[in-house]
Design a protein around this motif. Sequence first.
Motif, mmCIF file in Angstrom:
data_model
loop_
_atom_site.group_PDB
_atom_site.id
_atom_site.type_symbol
_atom_site.label_atom_id
_atom_site.label_comp_id
_atom_site.label_asym_id
_atom_site.label_seq_id
_atom_site.Cartn_x
_atom_site.Cartn_y
_atom_site.Cartn_z
ATOM 1 N N GLY A 92 84.708 56.312 36.979
ATOM 2 C CA GLY A 92 84.566 56.937 38.227
ATOM 3 C C GLY A 92 83.225 57.939 38.239
ATOM 4 N N LEU A 121 88.786 61.614 49.560
ATOM 5 C CA LEU A 121 88.902 62.494 48.441
ATOM 6 C C LEU A 121 90.154 63.243 48.343
ATOM 7 N N LYS A 181 81.705 55.663 52.387
ATOM 8 C CA LYS A 181 81.077 54.482 52.037
ATOM 9 C C LYS A 181 81.530 53.683 50.664
ATOM 10 N N LEU A 182 81.575 52.527 50.688
ATOM 11 C CA LEU A 182 81.653 51.764 49.409
ATOM 12 C C LEU A 182 80.411 51.945 48.586
ATOM 13 N N PRO A 183 80.509 52.110 47.148
ATOM 14 C CA PRO A 183 79.461 51.941 46.197
ATOM 15 C C PRO A 183 78.681 50.957 46.357
ATOM 16 N N GLY A 184 77.193 50.935 46.141
ATOM 17 C CA GLY A 184 76.449 49.762 46.285
ATOM 18 C C GLY A 184 76.844 48.845 44.940
ATOM 19 N N GLU A 212 80.550 61.376 52.673
ATOM 20 C CA GLU A 212 79.609 60.292 51.908
ATOM 21 C C GLU A 212 80.291 59.390 51.139
ATOM 22 N N GLU A 213 81.569 59.805 50.636
ATOM 23 C CA GLU A 213 82.338 59.059 49.812
ATOM 24 C C GLU A 213 83.060 57.768 50.589
ATOM 25 N N VAL A 223 82.111 66.352 44.023
ATOM 26 C CA VAL A 223 83.584 66.673 44.036
ATOM 27 C C VAL A 223 84.140 65.337 43.358
ATOM 28 N N ALA A 265 92.245 60.589 46.609
ATOM 29 C CA ALA A 265 91.716 60.702 45.103
ATOM 30 C C ALA A 265 92.316 61.897 44.555
ATOM 31 N N ARG A 309 81.010 57.438 41.321
ATOM 32 C CA ARG A 309 81.094 58.303 42.481
ATOM 33 C C ARG A 309 79.754 58.696 43.141
ATOM 34 N N ARG A 310 79.977 58.978 44.298
ATOM 35 C CA ARG A 310 78.648 59.548 45.121
ATOM 36 C C ARG A 310 78.415 61.179 45.015
ATOM 37 N N ILE A 370 89.619 57.285 41.007
ATOM 38 C CA ILE A 370 88.231 56.865 41.259
ATOM 39 C C ILE A 370 87.919 55.779 42.345
ATOM 40 N N GLY A 371 88.935 55.236 43.016
ATOM 41 C CA GLY A 371 88.651 54.329 43.821
ATOM 42 C C GLY A 371 88.749 54.679 45.306
ATOM 43 N N SER A 372 89.818 55.731 45.606
ATOM 44 C CA SER A 372 89.852 55.963 46.879
ATOM 45 C C SER A 372 88.633 56.368 47.630
ATOM 46 N N ILE A 374 86.798 70.162 47.824
ATOM 47 C CA ILE A 374 86.813 69.089 49.051
ATOM 48 C C ILE A 374 86.736 69.895 50.344
ATOM 49 N N ARG A 392 83.627 69.914 53.371
ATOM 50 C CA ARG A 392 84.227 69.123 54.428
ATOM 51 C C ARG A 392 84.070 67.441 54.212
ATOM 52 N N ASN A 393 84.561 67.338 52.854
ATOM 53 C CA ASN A 393 84.494 65.928 52.496
ATOM 54 C C ASN A 393 85.279 64.920 52.597
ATOM 55 N N THR A 429 75.874 65.023 47.850
ATOM 56 C CA THR A 429 75.585 63.667 47.262
ATOM 57 C C THR A 429 74.519 63.811 46.350
#
Lengths: 110, 204
Positions: free
Chosen positions: A22, B58, B117-120, B114-115, A30, B61, A26-27, B53-55, B104, B108-109, A94
Amino acid sequence: MTTTLTLFLLVSLLLISIGLAGLVTRRTLVGMLISVELMLNGAGLAIVAAAKCTPASEVHGQLAALFVMGLAAAEATLVLAMILVVQRRFGKVTLDEVSIIRSSPAKGPH
Amino acid sequence: MDQAIEKVLAIIWSPFNALEALIAEYLPGQEVAALIAYGVYVLIILAGGFMAIGSRNLVRAMLGLVLTFLGVAGLYMLLASPFLAFMQVLIYVGAVCVLIFFAIMLTRNTNEGEESKLPGIGSAIYGLFAFVLPLLVLGPLIVLNVPKLATVQYEETQTKLLGQGLMTDDVFSFELISIILLVAMAGAVFLAWRRRPSDSEASR
């Protein structure tokens, strides 16, 4: 032949590797904080299991796990403050955006 | 009055006692019941961990994190350390998760942050390595080496002993952790202090 200690240590190892994954994927800050908490939990579980299932002093092990919890709380407090500062200064949390260490960014929001 | 309370408590507890009797009847010895409880807790921990870690959301998560904390508290109970289990729920679920929720919400996340989006692909490969590498390196170490030195003792840890340890052997680390908490609190207040423009002009 597996024993109890092996089972518990494997769970804590799983927690640590999940947290590490993770932390890498994670980006935002948080999300990384959440992953670090997972890893700290795995560390505490490993300490308690090792102290309970070996001839070592169980009181010392449990107190060490309590200290890990206290450190996790302190760390979460500090990280929350840091996230606030970063959010106020960059407008984002980020990691790709937050890569300037200079004391005053050239064209910051302030 | 006390008898009435006892009767009510007995009624409340009777299903649990019946369940316990059922388990004792069908499962010989406590070991199997402990193993089943262990399996359930591990499932909870794994589900919560992967959710954490996957959601892409946040808040979800964080809920996964709460699930993991509760599963670890259950494992502490299995290790016959009830005080630690309560502390786990109190400190992690009660304090740390509230802090994370604040983080969180203050950034305002939540949903379209930004989360979402799927990771690259590169980040996903790194993540896979980070997941597999500790398992490959440390897992065989644990499985091969641990049984030689493990002896199981299943007495419940007395909370009294923990308190005595805090006041005698570990008193230095106790003081140290209080100082660390104080410093962290002061540092957090200092970092998050928003100086008003009028204040800074007045002080100049």
